[in-house]
Design a protein around this motif. Structure first.
Motif, PDB file in Angstrom:
ATOM      1  N   GLY A   1      -3.954  13.564  -4.825  1.00 39.39           N
ATOM      2  CA  GLY A   1      -3.811  12.897  -3.532  1.00 39.39           C
ATOM      3  C   GLY A   1      -4.410  11.495  -3.545  1.00 39.39           C
ATOM      4  O   GLY A   1      -3.785  10.532  -3.088  1.00 39.39           O
ATOM      5  N   ILE A   2      -5.616  11.357  -4.082  1.00 38.52           N
ATOM      6  CA  ILE A   2      -6.277  10.039  -4.137  1.00 38.52           C
ATOM      7  C   ILE A   2      -5.537   9.104  -5.087  1.00 38.52           C
ATOM      8  O   ILE A   2      -5.269   7.945  -4.747  1.00 38.52           O
ATOM      9  CB  ILE A   2      -7.760  10.204  -4.533  1.00 38.52           C
ATOM     10  CG1 ILE A   2      -8.517  10.887  -3.387  1.00 38.52           C
ATOM     11  CG2 ILE A   2      -8.383   8.859  -4.879  1.00 38.52           C
ATOM     12  CD1 ILE A   2      -9.909  11.358  -3.753  1.00 38.52           C
ATOM     13  N   ILE A   3      -5.177   9.591  -6.271  1.00 38.49           N
ATOM     14  CA  ILE A   3      -4.428   8.758  -7.223  1.00 38.49           C
ATOM     15  C   ILE A   3      -3.097   8.335  -6.608  1.00 38.49           C
ATOM     16  O   ILE A   3      -2.681   7.180  -6.720  1.00 38.49           O
ATOM     17  CB  ILE A   3      -4.203   9.504  -8.556  1.00 38.49           C
ATOM     18  CG1 ILE A   3      -5.523   9.654  -9.302  1.00 38.49           C
ATOM     19  CG2 ILE A   3      -3.175   8.776  -9.433  1.00 38.49           C
ATOM     20  CD1 ILE A   3      -5.441  10.571 -10.513  1.00 38.49           C
ATOM     21  N   GLY A   4      -2.433   9.265  -5.934  1.00 41.07           N
ATOM     22  CA  GLY A   4      -1.136   8.971  -5.322  1.00 41.07           C
ATOM     23  C   GLY A   4      -1.225   7.905  -4.249  1.00 41.07           C
ATOM     24  O   GLY A   4      -0.412   6.978  -4.213  1.00 41.07           O
ATOM     25  N   ILE A   5      -2.211   7.984  -3.359  1.00 40.90           N
ATOM     26  CA  ILE A   5      -2.295   7.004  -2.271  1.00 40.90           C
ATOM     27  C   ILE A   5      -2.708   5.631  -2.800  1.00 40.90           C
ATOM     28  O   ILE A   5      -2.211   4.604  -2.330  1.00 40.90           O
ATOM     29  CB  ILE A   5      -3.211   7.495  -1.122  1.00 40.90           C
ATOM     30  CG1 ILE A   5      -2.912   6.716   0.168  1.00 40.90           C
ATOM     31  CG2 ILE A   5      -4.662   7.398  -1.473  1.00 40.90           C
ATOM     32  CD1 ILE A   5      -1.563   6.972   0.758  1.00 40.90           C
ATOM     33  N   ILE A   6      -3.575   5.576  -3.803  1.00 37.22           N
ATOM     34  CA  ILE A   6      -3.937   4.296  -4.421  1.00 37.22           C
ATOM     35  C   ILE A   6      -2.712   3.686  -5.092  1.00 37.22           C
ATOM     36  O   ILE A   6      -2.423   2.495  -4.942  1.00 37.22           O
ATOM     37  CB  ILE A   6      -5.101   4.474  -5.418  1.00 37.22           C
ATOM     38  CG1 ILE A   6      -6.393   4.792  -4.651  1.00 37.22           C
ATOM     39  CG2 ILE A   6      -5.268   3.233  -6.288  1.00 37.22           C
ATOM     40  CD1 ILE A   6      -7.549   5.224  -5.540  1.00 37.22           C
ATOM     41  N   THR A   7      -1.959   4.511  -5.826  1.00 40.56           N
ATOM     42  CA  THR A   7      -0.747   4.031  -6.478  1.00 40.56           C
ATOM     43  C   THR A   7       0.260   3.540  -5.450  1.00 40.56           C
ATOM     44  O   THR A   7       0.900   2.502  -5.643  1.00 40.56           O
ATOM     45  CB  THR A   7      -0.121   5.152  -7.341  1.00 40.56           C
ATOM     46  OG1 THR A   7      -1.087   5.591  -8.287  1.00 40.56           O
ATOM     47  CG2 THR A   7       1.124   4.680  -8.057  1.00 40.56           C
ATOM     48  N   TYR A   8       0.398   4.264  -4.343  1.00 40.46           N
ATOM     49  CA  TYR A   8       1.318   3.852  -3.279  1.00 40.46           C
ATOM     50  C   TYR A   8       0.987   2.450  -2.783  1.00 40.46           C
ATOM     51  O   TYR A   8       1.876   1.601  -2.646  1.00 40.46           O
ATOM     52  CB  TYR A   8       1.283   4.847  -2.114  1.00 40.46           C
ATOM     53  CG  TYR A   8       2.006   4.317  -0.901  1.00 40.46           C
ATOM     54  CD1 TYR A   8       3.387   4.368  -0.817  1.00 40.46           C
ATOM     55  CD2 TYR A   8       1.297   3.723   0.137  1.00 40.46           C
ATOM     56  CE1 TYR A   8       4.055   3.857   0.286  1.00 40.46           C
ATOM     57  CE2 TYR A   8       1.959   3.207   1.242  1.00 40.46           C
ATOM     58  CZ  TYR A   8       3.336   3.281   1.311  1.00 40.46           C
ATOM     59  OH  TYR A   8       3.985   2.761   2.395  1.00 40.46           O
ATOM     60  N   PHE A   9      -0.274   2.176  -2.501  1.00 41.97           N
ATOM     61  CA  PHE A   9      -0.644   0.859  -1.974  1.00 41.97           C
ATOM     62  C   PHE A   9      -0.401  -0.248  -2.996  1.00 41.97           C
ATOM     63  O   PHE A   9       0.054  -1.336  -2.643  1.00 41.97           O
ATOM     64  CB  PHE A   9      -2.097   0.855  -1.489  1.00 41.97           C
ATOM     65  CG  PHE A   9      -2.282   1.591  -0.197  1.00 41.97           C
ATOM     66  CD1 PHE A   9      -1.552   1.248   0.936  1.00 41.97           C
ATOM     67  CD2 PHE A   9      -3.172   2.642  -0.114  1.00 41.97           C
ATOM     68  CE1 PHE A   9      -1.710   1.931   2.131  1.00 41.97           C
ATOM     69  CE2 PHE A   9      -3.344   3.330   1.081  1.00 41.97           C
ATOM     70  CZ  PHE A   9      -2.618   2.975   2.202  1.00 41.97           C
ATOM     71  N   ILE A  10      -0.664   0.030  -4.268  1.00 45.66           N
ATOM     72  CA  ILE A  10      -0.394  -0.966  -5.319  1.00 45.66           C
ATOM     73  C   ILE A  10       1.107  -1.226  -5.415  1.00 45.66           C
ATOM     74  O   ILE A  10       1.549  -2.380  -5.453  1.00 45.66           O
ATOM     75  CB  ILE A  10      -0.973  -0.490  -6.670  1.00 45.66           C
ATOM     76  CG1 ILE A  10      -2.497  -0.487  -6.619  1.00 45.66           C
ATOM     77  CG2 ILE A  10      -0.469  -1.369  -7.813  1.00 45.66           C
ATOM     78  CD1 ILE A  10      -3.159   0.213  -7.790  1.00 45.66           C
ATOM     79  N   VAL A  11       1.904  -0.154  -5.455  1.00 45.14           N
ATOM     80  CA  VAL A  11       3.363  -0.293  -5.549  1.00 45.14           C
ATOM     81  C   VAL A  11       3.907  -1.002  -4.310  1.00 45.14           C
ATOM     82  O   VAL A  11       4.751  -1.892  -4.408  1.00 45.14           O
ATOM     83  CB  VAL A  11       4.033   1.090  -5.750  1.00 45.14           C
ATOM     84  CG1 VAL A  11       5.536   1.016  -5.562  1.00 45.14           C
ATOM     85  CG2 VAL A  11       3.692   1.634  -7.125  1.00 45.14           C
TER      86      VAL A  11
END
Length: 130
Positions: free
Chosen positions: A38-48
């Motif tokens: 969940g944390i990796i996914g949301i960080i990746t989402y904001f970068i993308v």
């Protein structure tokens, strides 16, 4: 390829141990996956999201976004094929095979880009003469 997967698995086990030692919370695998992914996914989402907002303003944004999406799908597909080979023992599971498969896509995409550029340039030249 097997060594890479084992290395990644060992790193994930190390991260699990660090989380348990640091926070003293013992989580099940499901709980750990929930929080870490969940944390990796949301960080990746904001970068993308940030990167795609920049790409959106470019002239060839749909082409760029299509390339990125297709490349991502190809990475997943290539590694799925390599994992399938390891599970079924049909073929060798090698990182070099995955890299060569991705190079194949990049070469074909480069040929497409060159051809599209040539056609685009010819059309622009003919429209300019009228």
């Amino acid at each position: 390829m097997r060594e890479l997967i084992k290395l990644m698995a060992n790193r994930m086990n190390d991260i699990h141990d660090i989380l348990v030692d640091t926070f003293g919370v013992h989580m099940t695998d499901k709980e750990l996956h929930f929080w870490v992914i969940g944390i990796i996914g949301i960080i990746t989402y904001f970068i993308v999201y940030f990167c795609f907002k920049i790409i959106e303003k470019m002239q060839w944004s749909i082409t760029i976004l299509s390339f990125i999406y297709t490349f991502t799908v190809m990475v997943v597909l290539v590694f799925a094929i390599e994992l399938q080979q390891a599970i079924t023992n049909r073929g060798n599971m090698e990182f070099a095979d995955a890299v060569m498969g991705l190079w194949g896509y990049l070469v074909f995409f480069l040929v497409y880009i060159v051809a599209a550029f040539i056609i685009y340039t010819i059309i622009k030249l003919f429209k300019g003469k009228k």
